[in-house]
Write an enzyme that holds these catalytic residues in place. Structure first.
Site, PDB file in Angstrom:
ATOM      1  N   HIS A   1       0.861  -1.187   0.000  1.00 38.33           N
ATOM      2  CA  HIS A   1       0.000   0.000   0.000  1.00 38.33           C
ATOM      3  C   HIS A   1       0.890   1.226   0.000  1.00 38.33           C
ATOM      4  O   HIS A   1       1.851   1.310   0.770  1.00 38.33           O
ATOM      5  CB  HIS A   1      -0.904   0.023   1.227  1.00 38.33           C
ATOM      6  CG  HIS A   1      -1.659   1.307   1.394  1.00 38.33           C
ATOM      7  ND1 HIS A   1      -2.399   1.868   0.374  1.00 38.33           N
ATOM      8  CD2 HIS A   1      -1.782   2.161   2.453  1.00 38.33           C
ATOM      9  CE1 HIS A   1      -2.952   2.993   0.796  1.00 38.33           C
ATOM     10  NE2 HIS A   1      -2.584   3.195   2.054  1.00 38.33           N
TER      11      HIS A   1
ATOM     12  N   TYR B   1       8.182 -14.167 -23.260  1.00 38.92           N
ATOM     13  CA  TYR B   1       9.004 -13.034 -22.855  1.00 38.92           C
ATOM     14  C   TYR B   1      10.053 -13.477 -21.847  1.00 38.92           C
ATOM     15  O   TYR B   1       9.767 -14.265 -20.936  1.00 38.92           O
ATOM     16  CB  TYR B   1       8.110 -11.950 -22.229  1.00 38.92           C
ATOM     17  CG  TYR B   1       8.864 -10.739 -21.737  1.00 38.92           C
ATOM     18  CD1 TYR B   1       9.102  -9.652 -22.568  1.00 38.92           C
ATOM     19  CD2 TYR B   1       9.327 -10.688 -20.429  1.00 38.92           C
ATOM     20  CE1 TYR B   1       9.781  -8.530 -22.114  1.00 38.92           C
ATOM     21  CE2 TYR B   1      10.009  -9.555 -19.968  1.00 38.92           C
ATOM     22  CZ  TYR B   1      10.246  -8.505 -20.815  1.00 38.92           C
ATOM     23  OH  TYR B   1      10.921  -7.409 -20.360  1.00 38.92           O
TER      24      TYR B   1
ATOM     25  N   HIS C   1      -8.578   7.670  -1.299  1.00 38.73           N
ATOM     26  CA  HIS C   1      -7.520   7.099  -0.471  1.00 38.73           C
ATOM     27  C   HIS C   1      -6.260   6.888  -1.307  1.00 38.73           C
ATOM     28  O   HIS C   1      -5.439   7.791  -1.414  1.00 38.73           O
ATOM     29  CB  HIS C   1      -8.016   5.800   0.163  1.00 38.73           C
ATOM     30  CG  HIS C   1      -7.098   5.234   1.194  1.00 38.73           C
ATOM     31  ND1 HIS C   1      -7.432   4.155   1.981  1.00 38.73           N
ATOM     32  CD2 HIS C   1      -5.829   5.574   1.568  1.00 38.73           C
ATOM     33  CE1 HIS C   1      -6.446   3.873   2.795  1.00 38.73           C
ATOM     34  NE2 HIS C   1      -5.448   4.720   2.554  1.00 38.73           N
TER      35      HIS C   1
ATOM     36  N   HIS D   1       0.923   5.776  -1.172  1.00 39.50           N
ATOM     37  CA  HIS D   1       0.173   6.955  -1.593  1.00 39.50           C
ATOM     38  C   HIS D   1       0.942   7.597  -2.756  1.00 39.50           C
ATOM     39  O   HIS D   1       1.101   8.817  -2.800  1.00 39.50           O
ATOM     40  CB  HIS D   1       0.001   7.935  -0.435  1.00 39.50           C
ATOM     41  CG  HIS D   1      -0.939   7.452   0.616  1.00 39.50           C
ATOM     42  ND1 HIS D   1      -2.227   7.913   0.748  1.00 39.50           N
ATOM     43  CD2 HIS D   1      -0.795   6.502   1.574  1.00 39.50           C
ATOM     44  CE1 HIS D   1      -2.832   7.294   1.749  1.00 39.50           C
ATOM     45  NE2 HIS D   1      -1.975   6.432   2.268  1.00 39.50           N
TER      46      HIS D   1
ATOM     47  N   ASP E   1       1.066  -5.012 -20.177  1.00 42.97           N
ATOM     48  CA  ASP E   1       2.119  -5.972 -19.842  1.00 42.97           C
ATOM     49  C   ASP E   1       1.931  -6.573 -18.448  1.00 42.97           C
ATOM     50  O   ASP E   1       2.357  -7.703 -18.191  1.00 42.97           O
ATOM     51  CB  ASP E   1       3.496  -5.293 -19.896  1.00 42.97           C
ATOM     52  CG  ASP E   1       4.048  -5.207 -21.303  1.00 42.97           C
ATOM     53  OD1 ASP E   1       3.605  -5.989 -22.171  1.00 42.97           O
ATOM     54  OD2 ASP E   1       4.927  -4.361 -21.539  1.00 42.97           O
TER      55      ASP E   1
END
Length: 233
Positions: A96, A230, A172, A98, A121
């Site tokens: 998480h 890839y 958020h 910001h 991708d």
């Protein structure tokens, strides 16, 4: 995996958030689960990245969501991580932040739609902006309800959480996940890059259309599909 090794990994992956410009101050966290041991390890709450140590990482039960090891309090976002680990059984790492551009989309209440191959991708579908939580959801079990809202949004839109390993929560910010902490951090880095590119693209051409599905499918599947080619074997 030994617990000290897991703490070291989580510590190092948290430092990558700073290195890659995804967090300032203490605005972010990484966790990693060991499902055999029934725990996940997460960054302590409010501790500066330049002062924390591997031993500061906090151990949390995957069964109860409660701290079972460590001297410090776990991240305040721990209940969100716990809810995601409970329902998204294939993930073992969560991030998480910001980060600026992903958070800007979250604050605007806008999905991050796939506009080009950079998005495709890593993220097979639109990165959803999860609806605002209600006043009651915020006042009661806010962090747990954040995780539940993400899960509900993925179910509502029939999104594959492994094919699109990220979400942004309205007002958020972003969450990303993966098979382990390292892949979750990579997905968080890619999420911010895709958000920045989307922001700039929309400002250059407000009428831009999403990427053609056949091109999106090609780019996603050459990395993640059954016959992916890839990289190196």
């Amino acid at each position: 995996m030994e617990l000290n090794e897991l703490k070291e990994i989580v510590y190092q992956e948290n430092l990558k958030l700073v290195k890659n410009g995804l967090v300032i101050l203490t605005w972010g966290n990484v966790s990693m689960a060991d499902r055999e041991k029934g725990v996940f390890v997460i960054k302590p709450s409010g501790v500066n990245y330049d002062k924390m140590k591997p031993s500061d990482m906090v151990v949390v039960s995957l069964k109860t969501g409660k701290k079972v090891g460590g001297k410090l309090n776990p991240s305040s976002d721990t209940p969100t991580h716990y809810e995601l680990y409970k329902k998204f059984k294939k993930i073992n790492g969560i991030v998480h932040t910001h980060s600026t551009f992903a958070t800007a989309f979250a604050q605007a209440g806008k999905d991050i739609i796939p506009l080009g191959t950079t998005h495709a991708d890593t993220f097979y579908q639109t990165i959803p902006c999860v609806k605002k939580l209600s006043k009651n959801e915020i006042e009661k079990d806010y962090e747990a309800n954040t995780g539940k809202a993400i899960i509900k949004e993925f179910n509502k839109r029939h999104l594959d959480y492994m094919a699109t390993p990220a979400a942004i929560l309205q007002s958020h910010g972003p969450f990303a996940w993966g098979k382990d902490a390292s892949s979750a951090v990579k997905n968080a880095i890619t999420l911010e890059a895709a958000a920045k590119m989307a922001y700039l693209t929309i400002h250059l051409n407000p009428k831009v259309n999403p990427i053609d599905k056949y091109l999106s499918d090609k780019h996603y599947n050459r990395k993640h599909g059954k016959n992916a080619y890839y990289g190196q074997k």
